[in-house]
Design a protein around this motif. Structure first.
Motif, short mmCIF file in Angstrom:
data_model
loop_
_atom_site.label_atom_id
_atom_site.label_comp_id
_atom_site.label_asym_id
_atom_site.label_seq_id
_atom_site.Cartn_x
_atom_site.Cartn_y
_atom_site.Cartn_z
N HIS A 183 0.82 -1.21 0.00
CA HIS A 183 0.00 0.00 0.00
C HIS A 183 0.86 1.26 0.00
O HIS A 183 0.57 2.22 -0.74
N SER A 184 1.92 1.29 0.78
CA SER A 184 2.78 2.48 0.88
C SER A 184 3.45 2.77 -0.46
O SER A 184 3.51 3.93 -0.90
N ILE A 185 3.96 1.73 -1.11
CA ILE A 185 4.56 1.90 -2.45
C ILE A 185 3.49 2.38 -3.43
O ILE A 185 3.72 3.27 -4.25
N GLY A 245 3.71 10.28 1.18
CA GLY A 245 2.87 9.14 0.86
C GLY A 245 3.53 7.82 1.19
O GLY A 245 2.89 6.90 1.74
N LEU A 246 4.80 7.71 0.87
CA LEU A 246 5.54 6.49 1.15
C LEU A 246 5.59 6.18 2.65
O LEU A 246 5.54 5.02 3.07
N LEU A 247 5.63 7.24 3.47
CA LEU A 247 5.82 7.06 4.91
C LEU A 247 4.54 7.22 5.72
O LEU A 247 4.58 7.11 6.95
N HIS A 248 3.41 7.45 5.07
CA HIS A 248 2.21 7.81 5.84
C HIS A 248 1.74 6.68 6.77
O HIS A 248 1.08 6.94 7.77
N ASP A 249 2.09 5.43 6.47
CA ASP A 249 1.67 4.28 7.29
C ASP A 249 2.82 3.62 8.03
O ASP A 249 2.67 2.51 8.54
N VAL A 250 3.97 4.30 8.10
CA VAL A 250 5.17 3.65 8.64
C VAL A 250 5.02 3.29 10.12
O VAL A 250 5.72 2.40 10.62
N SER A 251 4.11 3.94 10.82
CA SER A 251 3.92 3.65 12.25
C SER A 251 2.83 2.63 12.50
O SER A 251 2.49 2.38 13.67
N HIS A 252 2.28 2.03 11.45
CA HIS A 252 1.26 1.00 11.68
C HIS A 252 1.88 -0.18 12.43
O HIS A 252 2.98 -0.63 12.11
N THR A 253 1.15 -0.65 13.40
CA THR A 253 1.62 -1.77 14.21
C THR A 253 1.43 -3.09 13.47
O THR A 253 0.77 -3.16 12.43
N ALA A 254 1.98 -4.13 14.05
CA ALA A 254 1.64 -5.48 13.58
C ALA A 254 0.13 -5.64 13.61
O ALA A 254 -0.54 -5.13 14.50
N THR A 303 -2.38 17.48 -0.55
CA THR A 303 -3.80 17.34 -0.90
C THR A 303 -4.10 16.19 -1.84
O THR A 303 -5.26 15.81 -1.99
N ILE A 304 -3.08 15.64 -2.49
CA ILE A 304 -3.29 14.41 -3.26
C ILE A 304 -3.27 13.21 -2.32
O ILE A 304 -4.09 12.30 -2.44
N LEU A 305 -2.36 13.23 -1.37
CA LEU A 305 -2.23 12.13 -0.41
C LEU A 305 -3.47 11.95 0.46
O LEU A 305 -3.99 10.85 0.58
N GLU A 306 -3.92 13.03 1.09
CA GLU A 306 -5.01 12.92 2.07
C GLU A 306 -6.09 13.96 1.84
O GLU A 306 -5.78 15.12 1.55
N GLN A 307 -7.32 13.54 1.96
CA GLN A 307 -8.48 14.42 1.94
C GLN A 307 -9.50 13.87 2.93
O GLN A 307 -9.60 12.65 3.11
#
Length: 323
Positions: free
Chosen positions: A52-54, A73-82, A134-138
């Motif tokens: 998803h990040s890629i 965008g690449l890093l927006h989910d980097v803190s998601h846990t297991a 604004t492309i990444l998140e709305q």
């Protein structure tokens, strides 16, 4: 680095993106499943947070977003846990936002700031305020790279939509004043239908609810017994499973072993084992019609109807009984 993406095409990415992709925090996401424990009951539900990040990064790139927004965008989910949002249930984060609360600490305590600094970027400016991207998140009900990618990627992998349908959607997608718009009503209707396959038919699938709730129950018990610590959630899915298995605590092992592909569950609202009412997710894409920006629901009764049905199903939630 060349990336040949199954939906977005082939790209050569800059060195800064390559180094971030190869960093430990991003590589960890290869073994964090986007849809939590779903793969334990259906091996086909196996899209990762890395995938998803890629995808988000490349979709932003495809739509003309800056390098800075691609990094975000690449890093927006980097803190998601297991196990992703399963941990929100464990820790009682009803907004499904635990990963957002810990985002700054996860990034700050990794090699990401030094990689960014090497290329002249400050992580605080790029990553701690996504309102500029604004492309990444709305906010709902708009389209954005995050929302679009997880819908397309999941539904494509699950066989709900075809490659040609995805390309027709992407060909119609355009950026107006920094925001995603569609130009054809039939494409907007297609995406709305696809999105509700994701957030209603898939997220509220009784097997999905069962496995995520059962795993949350298992992890809560493991926390109470000191088998795991909250810090362990920043590992990978199978690492967490191994900690549970290695505990030898029969109560924990029995709960874990009940999550398997042959489990039988059914929707039930009278005598259920688990009840789930998730985050309300609605979509109503912005349209560019004759040079004017408007909502898809202004152009299509089908979109209005789909939104109403989705709202009612989301509010009702789903009860699940184990067979």
């Amino acid at each position: 680095m060349y990336i040949n993406h199954e939906l977005y095409g082939e790209f050569q990415v800059e060195n800064v993106l390559e180094e971030i992709i190869l960093s430990k925090p991003v590589q960890r996401l290869k073994e964090v499943h986007q849809n939590g424990a779903g793969y334990l009951v259906n091996p086909k539900w196996n899209v990762s947070r890395y995938d998803h990040s890629i995808g988000v990064m490349l979709l932003i790139r495809k739509l003309g977003g800056s390098i800075e927004e691609q990094i975000a965008g690449l890093l927006h989910d980097v803190s998601h846990t297991a196990f992703s949002h399963v941990i929100d249930v464990v820790l009682d984060y009803k907004g499904e936002d635990y990963h957002e609360e810990i985002f700054n600490d996860v990034v700050k305590n990794s090699e990401i700031p030094s990689i960014l600094d090497k290329y002249g970027y400050r992580y605080e400016k790029l990553l701690l305020d996504d309102s500029k991207w604004t492309i990444l998140e709305q906010p709902q009900p708009d389209l954005c790279a995050d929302r679009v990618d997880y819908t397309l990627l999941d539904m494509y992998h699950h066989g709900v939509i075809s490659y040609d349908e995805v390309q027709a959607f992407l060909d119609d997608l355009t950026i107006v004043n920094g925001k995603m718009h569609l130009t054809r009503v039939e494409v907007a209707e297609w995406f709305c239908q696809t999105y509700y396959h994701e957030v209603i038919d898939f997220f509220l699938d009784p097997r999905n609810i069962f496995c995520n709730q059962r795993l949350a129950q298992t992890l809560k018990l493991a926390l109470e017994k000191g088998i795991i610590q909250v810090e362990d959630f920043l590992g990978q899915d199978e690492e967490l499973i191994e900690l549970l298995r290695a505990s030898g605590v029969q109560e924990v092992l029995s709960l874990l072993e009940s999550i398997h592909p042959d489990v039988e569950v059914e929707v039930c609202y009278d005598d259920y084992d688990f009840y789930h009412q998730g985050k309300l997710r609605l979509i109503d894409p912005a349209m560019l019609i004759d040079g004017k920006s408007m909502r898809a629901s202004d152009c299509s009764e089908n979109v209005t109807s789909m939104n109403q049905v989705a709202y009612e199903q989301s509010i009702q939630g789903v009860g699940v009984r184990i067979g």
